[in-house]
Design an enzyme around this catalytic site. Structure first.
Site, mmCIF file in Angstrom:
data_model
loop_
_atom_site.group_PDB
_atom_site.id
_atom_site.type_symbol
_atom_site.label_atom_id
_atom_site.label_comp_id
_atom_site.label_asym_id
_atom_site.label_seq_id
_atom_site.Cartn_x
_atom_site.Cartn_y
_atom_site.Cartn_z
ATOM 1 N N TYR A 112 0.781 -1.177 0.136
ATOM 2 C CA TYR A 112 -0.093 0.141 -0.102
ATOM 3 C C TYR A 112 0.919 1.353 0.233
ATOM 4 C CZ TYR A 112 -3.245 3.385 1.437
ATOM 5 O OH TYR A 112 -4.306 4.466 1.533
ATOM 6 N N GLU A 200 -3.331 7.547 -3.933
ATOM 7 C CA GLU A 200 -3.267 5.997 -3.485
ATOM 8 C C GLU A 200 -3.101 5.145 -4.495
ATOM 9 O OE1 GLU A 200 -6.091 4.554 -0.209
ATOM 10 O OE2 GLU A 200 -6.611 3.906 -2.146
#
Ligand code: GDP
Ligand code: MN
Length: 398
Positions: A112, A200
């Site tokens: 992530y 993101e």
């Protein structure tokens, strides 16, 4: 402002961040065609992904890894024919009318990586985890220590050494480190350059070792960007990515009229001036056992026409069983609101109870306007203060 994944991937690609090839399509036939093209000159793994402004697609069945054009047809028909429901969508889900058909990648690890503004630290912050993928929310909740945070310098941005340290903390090895550092630096630069509020990549994947790439490759296979609405005047290229079909139609209408409107789930329509007063109005409605149907701030200097449009938007909603007008006139003149109430009554008609609380600039004139029109507005009641207003409107919808 949000954009779609396929648009976010294009942004990443322009910043030299590796993303697999793919195309956005709006029909099953086009999905199949892209699939045929990809299958002709790349590995047989492909992926079909719903393009909606909400995450959780993988778990909802709206990201499908496929191995043939027939499977693409099946996945595309399913996604275009069903609404997607995930924890990030409204309860009745979202309609899907765009798909991304892309090269699939083999995955060894999912990482992530995101950048957002940390308001407590007052700095843009890189957030990363070695445990990326669809369970990231759960990881963040259950083991916050597995989420790493790196503050960015307000002027210098992200430094090489910070990105390198992070790569090692994530357990990257060999050539993965240099690739990750480059991706993190590019993402940080892109974040600032585009006035993003969120950038993101989840997952950023490490592909398995092959002969050509013994350390695997670092590739972005999902991306999400949000941008600061107030910066769109200087972000023409980003502003053009806006997809109005992903927005609530009432919110779009309000935006065009210069109103700030957010649709909510309750049944009491609210028309208020000032965001602070709108917040307290919602609170006090709740306190009296009611539920607001919207947040609407008409602002300080909305025209009578804009305020009338606000009533049109509120009254167009079937779920609205009562309306509360709460105005504390400073710059806003109460009589302008009163005239808009009368105009709305004449044009649309108040079938539902209307409770009006006006105070401040030109309030006497406003009362006179309402009194004159009283006979034509049988559902209207006036209130003496905020408490009285909230009580009356909550009673009227109970
Ligand atoms: P999200 O659920 O909306 O965040 O959609 P993602 O694009 O992140 O996909 C969800 C999950 O599907 C990923 O975490 C991967 O595990 C898997 N996935 C997505 N694309 C591929 C791919 O190209 N190959 C493989 N093997 N898995 C993929
Ligand atoms: Mn994802």
């Amino acid at each position: 402002m949000k954009i779609h994944e396929y648009q976010a991937r294009e942004l990443l690609a322009t910043a030299n961040i590796p993303v697999p090839n793919g195309s956005m399509v709006t029909s099953v036939e086009d999905a199949v065609q892209v699939g045929e093209r990809l299958a002709a000159d790349s590995p047989p793994v492909m992926v079909v992904k719903a393009q909606v402004h909400a995450g959780g697609r993988g778990k909802a069945g709206f990201v499908k890894v496929v191995k043939s054009v027939d499977e693409i047809r099946e996945a595309a028909s399913f996604m275009l024919g069903n609404r997607m429901v995930s924890p990030q969508t409204p309860p009745d889900g979202l309609a899907v009318d765009r798909l991304l058909v892309a090269e699939g990648v083999d995955i060894d690890r999912e990482i992530y990586l995101a950048i957002t503004t940390d308001r407590t630290r007052r700095t843009n912050t890189l957030i990363a985890s070695a445990e990326g993928g669809v369970e990231i929310e759960q990881v963040a909740e259950e083991r916050p220590e597995a989420i790493l945070k790196v503050p960015m310098h307000p002027i210098d941005g992200l430094s090489d050494y910070q990105a390198r340290d992070l790569a090692f903390e994530l357990g990257l090895q060999g050539k993965q480190v240099r690739q990750f550092v480059s991706i993190a630096l590019q993402l940080a630069d892109l974040f600032v350059r585009t006035d993003a509020s969120l950038a993101e990549i989840n997952p950023l994947v490490i592909t398995p070792a092959t002969e050509a790439h013994p350390d695997g490759q670092v590739v972005a296979i999902d991306a999400k960007f949000n941008f600061d609405d107030n910066a769109m005047f200087r972000q023409q290229a980003i502003a053009e990515l806006f997809d109005p079909t992903e927005e609530d139609p009432d919110e779009m209408r309000a935006r065009d009229a210069g109103l700030s409107f957010v649709a909510l789930d309750g049944n009491i329509g609210c028309l208020v001036n000032g965001a602070g007063l709108a917040m307290s109005t919602m609170d006090i409605i709740k306190l009296h056992g009611g539920d607001p149907a919207n947040f609407l701030d008409v602002g300080g200097d909305a025209s009578q026409e804009a305020v009338t449009e606000a009533f049109r938007i509120i009254l167009a909603e079937d779920k609205v069983k009562g309306v509360l007008v709460n105005i504390f006139g400073g710059i806003m003149q109460c009589d302008r609101i009163a005239r808009a109430i009368v105009a709305a009554a004449e044009e649309v008609g108040f079938q539902v109870p209307l409770v009006v609380r006006l105070e401040g600039t030109n309030v006497e004139e406003a009362r006179a306007v309402l009194e004159q029109a009283e006979a034509r507005m049988p559902t209207m009641r006036t209130a003496t203060d905020l408490d009285d207003a909230a009580r009356k409107v909550c009673e009227s919808v109970a």
